[in-house]
Design a protein around this motif. Structure first.
Motif, PDB file in Angstrom:
ATOM      1  N   SER A  38       0.829  -1.203   0.000  1.00  0.00           N
ATOM      2  CA  SER A  38       0.000   0.000   0.000  1.00  0.00           C
ATOM      3  C   SER A  38       0.866   1.258   0.000  1.00  0.00           C
ATOM      4  O   SER A  38       0.584   2.225  -0.709  1.00  0.00           O
ATOM      5  CB  SER A  38      -0.924  -0.018   1.216  1.00  0.00           C
ATOM      6  OG  SER A  38      -1.691   1.146   1.263  1.00  0.00           O
ATOM      7  N   SER A  39       1.921   1.252   0.795  1.00  0.00           N
ATOM      8  CA  SER A  39       2.832   2.400   0.859  1.00  0.00           C
ATOM      9  C   SER A  39       3.538   2.622  -0.475  1.00  0.00           C
ATOM     10  O   SER A  39       3.688   3.760  -0.935  1.00  0.00           O
ATOM     11  CB  SER A  39       3.895   2.131   1.921  1.00  0.00           C
ATOM     12  OG  SER A  39       3.940   3.124   2.857  1.00  0.00           O
ATOM     13  N   THR A  40       3.955   1.543  -1.097  1.00  0.00           N
ATOM     14  CA  THR A  40       4.618   1.640  -2.397  1.00  0.00           C
ATOM     15  C   THR A  40       3.658   2.187  -3.446  1.00  0.00           C
ATOM     16  O   THR A  40       4.023   3.054  -4.250  1.00  0.00           O
ATOM     17  CB  THR A  40       5.154   0.264  -2.832  1.00  0.00           C
ATOM     18  OG1 THR A  40       6.036  -0.230  -1.822  1.00  0.00           O
ATOM     19  CG2 THR A  40       5.893   0.349  -4.146  1.00  0.00           C
ATOM     20  N   ALA A  41       2.425   1.704  -3.436  1.00  0.00           N
ATOM     21  CA  ALA A  41       1.425   2.198  -4.385  1.00  0.00           C
ATOM     22  C   ALA A  41       1.146   3.675  -4.158  1.00  0.00           C
ATOM     23  O   ALA A  41       1.010   4.455  -5.109  1.00  0.00           O
ATOM     24  CB  ALA A  41       0.139   1.389  -4.270  1.00  0.00           C
ATOM     25  N   PHE A  47       4.462  10.087  -7.253  1.00  0.00           N
ATOM     26  CA  PHE A  47       5.364  10.329  -8.384  1.00  0.00           C
ATOM     27  C   PHE A  47       4.586  10.602  -9.668  1.00  0.00           C
ATOM     28  O   PHE A  47       4.944  11.468 -10.460  1.00  0.00           O
ATOM     29  CB  PHE A  47       6.319   9.143  -8.598  1.00  0.00           C
ATOM     30  CG  PHE A  47       7.483   9.147  -7.660  1.00  0.00           C
ATOM     31  CD1 PHE A  47       8.421  10.170  -7.679  1.00  0.00           C
ATOM     32  CD2 PHE A  47       7.649   8.116  -6.748  1.00  0.00           C
ATOM     33  CE1 PHE A  47       9.512  10.176  -6.822  1.00  0.00           C
ATOM     34  CE2 PHE A  47       8.726   8.110  -5.881  1.00  0.00           C
ATOM     35  CZ  PHE A  47       9.659   9.141  -5.904  1.00  0.00           C
ATOM     36  N   LEU A  48       3.510   9.851  -9.895  1.00  0.00           N
ATOM     37  CA  LEU A  48       2.667  10.056 -11.070  1.00  0.00           C
ATOM     38  C   LEU A  48       2.127  11.483 -11.096  1.00  0.00           C
ATOM     39  O   LEU A  48       2.165  12.162 -12.124  1.00  0.00           O
ATOM     40  CB  LEU A  48       1.522   9.046 -11.072  1.00  0.00           C
ATOM     41  CG  LEU A  48       0.477   9.197 -12.167  1.00  0.00           C
ATOM     42  CD1 LEU A  48       1.068   8.821 -13.517  1.00  0.00           C
ATOM     43  CD2 LEU A  48      -0.732   8.330 -11.870  1.00  0.00           C
ATOM     44  N   ILE A  49       1.642  11.950  -9.961  1.00  0.00           N
ATOM     45  CA  ILE A  49       1.115  13.314  -9.869  1.00  0.00           C
ATOM     46  C   ILE A  49       2.216  14.329 -10.136  1.00  0.00           C
ATOM     47  O   ILE A  49       2.042  15.268 -10.925  1.00  0.00           O
ATOM     48  CB  ILE A  49       0.475  13.540  -8.477  1.00  0.00           C
ATOM     49  CG1 ILE A  49      -0.784  12.689  -8.338  1.00  0.00           C
ATOM     50  CG2 ILE A  49       0.170  15.018  -8.237  1.00  0.00           C
ATOM     51  CD1 ILE A  49      -1.275  12.540  -6.921  1.00  0.00           C
ATOM     52  N   PHE A  50       3.367  14.176  -9.508  1.00  0.00           N
ATOM     53  CA  PHE A  50       4.470  15.122  -9.676  1.00  0.00           C
ATOM     54  C   PHE A  50       4.921  15.205 -11.130  1.00  0.00           C
ATOM     55  O   PHE A  50       5.029  16.295 -11.697  1.00  0.00           O
ATOM     56  CB  PHE A  50       5.651  14.722  -8.779  1.00  0.00           C
ATOM     57  CG  PHE A  50       6.884  15.534  -9.045  1.00  0.00           C
ATOM     58  CD1 PHE A  50       6.988  16.817  -8.550  1.00  0.00           C
ATOM     59  CD2 PHE A  50       7.916  15.013  -9.808  1.00  0.00           C
ATOM     60  CE1 PHE A  50       8.118  17.572  -8.808  1.00  0.00           C
ATOM     61  CE2 PHE A  50       9.047  15.758 -10.067  1.00  0.00           C
ATOM     62  CZ  PHE A  50       9.155  17.049  -9.570  1.00  0.00           C
ATOM     63  N   ILE A  53       2.242  16.804 -13.566  1.00  0.00           N
ATOM     64  CA  ILE A  53       2.155  18.264 -13.489  1.00  0.00           C
ATOM     65  C   ILE A  53       3.428  18.911 -14.020  1.00  0.00           C
ATOM     66  O   ILE A  53       3.382  19.928 -14.721  1.00  0.00           O
ATOM     67  CB  ILE A  53       1.856  18.703 -12.039  1.00  0.00           C
ATOM     68  CG1 ILE A  53       0.428  18.262 -11.661  1.00  0.00           C
ATOM     69  CG2 ILE A  53       2.012  20.207 -11.861  1.00  0.00           C
ATOM     70  CD1 ILE A  53       0.085  18.446 -10.216  1.00  0.00           C
ATOM     71  N   SER A  54       4.582  18.325 -13.745  1.00  0.00           N
ATOM     72  CA  SER A  54       5.836  18.940 -14.187  1.00  0.00           C
ATOM     73  C   SER A  54       6.090  18.774 -15.690  1.00  0.00           C
ATOM     74  O   SER A  54       6.973  19.429 -16.244  1.00  0.00           O
ATOM     75  CB  SER A  54       7.020  18.363 -13.405  1.00  0.00           C
ATOM     76  OG  SER A  54       7.201  17.000 -13.717  1.00  0.00           O
ATOM     77  N   SER A  55       5.312  17.949 -16.364  1.00  0.00           N
ATOM     78  CA  SER A  55       5.520  17.756 -17.806  1.00  0.00           C
ATOM     79  C   SER A  55       4.869  18.851 -18.654  1.00  0.00           C
ATOM     80  O   SER A  55       5.030  18.874 -19.865  1.00  0.00           O
ATOM     81  CB  SER A  55       4.996  16.384 -18.237  1.00  0.00           C
ATOM     82  OG  SER A  55       3.596  16.354 -18.137  1.00  0.00           O
ATOM     83  N   GLY A 113      -6.697  13.887 -11.253  1.00  0.00           N
ATOM     84  CA  GLY A 113      -7.879  13.205 -10.733  1.00  0.00           C
ATOM     85  C   GLY A 113      -7.557  12.406  -9.481  1.00  0.00           C
ATOM     86  O   GLY A 113      -8.312  12.419  -8.502  1.00  0.00           O
ATOM     87  N   ILE A 114      -6.429  11.719  -9.489  1.00  0.00           N
ATOM     88  CA  ILE A 114      -6.012  10.935  -8.323  1.00  0.00           C
ATOM     89  C   ILE A 114      -5.718  11.859  -7.142  1.00  0.00           C
ATOM     90  O   ILE A 114      -6.094  11.573  -6.003  1.00  0.00           O
ATOM     91  CB  ILE A 114      -4.790  10.062  -8.666  1.00  0.00           C
ATOM     92  CG1 ILE A 114      -5.191   8.977  -9.668  1.00  0.00           C
ATOM     93  CG2 ILE A 114      -4.185   9.445  -7.408  1.00  0.00           C
ATOM     94  CD1 ILE A 114      -4.028   8.207 -10.259  1.00  0.00           C
TER      95      ILE A 114
END
Length: 187
Positions: A38-41, A47-50, A53-55, A113-114
């Motif tokens: 759960s922590s890894t997910a 990371f997906l969010i970061f 947005i940074s792209s 969304g997440i």
């Protein structure tokens, strides 16, 4: 020749499902800590969010400010319509959480969304992400077609036929919903 673009999220989800299935069938799952998974997910989601947005490339955004502003205004009005009028009638239980996630997805990326979903449902009690992941696998086929072929057809001058085909697809989905899904959900 158009290259086919496959959404990374769909590929990652499929690989994750296959890996989980294999690990469970081999009996290795008892050796994994659920809290660690759960922590890894959760970290992977951060990371997906970061990176999502940074792209965003500001130079491209600034050079196309007027068309972007018009598209943004139309898009926001459409999203408001979907969240206020369509979501309560279509999304069923936990429609607010699903609408919040959809708002983020429609106005940015899945990562946004997440992020919004994690704000309104931090413990994932509504299981919106699980539902999204399962439903996105077949939906990604439509995304692959749209992302890969629609821009090329529009650039070749087939804008109106593409618009007609997309409107026909929306009408078909609405018809399927009203004829098959809505009567079942109202029993």
């Amino acid at each position: 020749l158009t290259c086919i673009s496959v959404p990374a999220f769909a590929c990652c989800f499929l690989v994750g499902c296959i890996t989980r299935f294999v690990v469970q069938k081999l009996g290795f799952f008892e050796h994994f800590d659920e809290r660690l998974i759960s922590s890894t997910a959760s970290s992977a989601t951060d990371f997906l969010i970061f990176f999502g947005i940074s792209s965003i490339q500001l130079a491209v955004l600034i050079s196309n400010a007027l068309p972007f502003a018009v598209m943004m205004a139309i898009g926001i009005l459409f999203c408001v319509f979907l969240v206020i009028f369509v979501a309560p009638r279509v999304l069923g239980a936990d429609w607010v959480d699903r609408a919040i996630f959809s708002w983020g997805w429609m106005t940015g990326t899945v990562a946004l969304g997440i992020l919004l979903l994690r704000v309104c449902d931090p413990k994932n009690k509504s299981h919106v992400l699980d539902d999204y992941a399962i439903s996105y696998v077949p939906g990604s086929v439509a995304d692959i077609i749209l992302i890969s072929f629609v821009p090329s057809f529009v650039m070749m001058g087939y804008g109106l036929p593409v618009l007609g085909a997309l409107l026909a697809a929306i009408a078909a989905v609405l018809l399927i919903f009203w004829v098959f899904i809505r009567p079942v959900s109202h029993r």
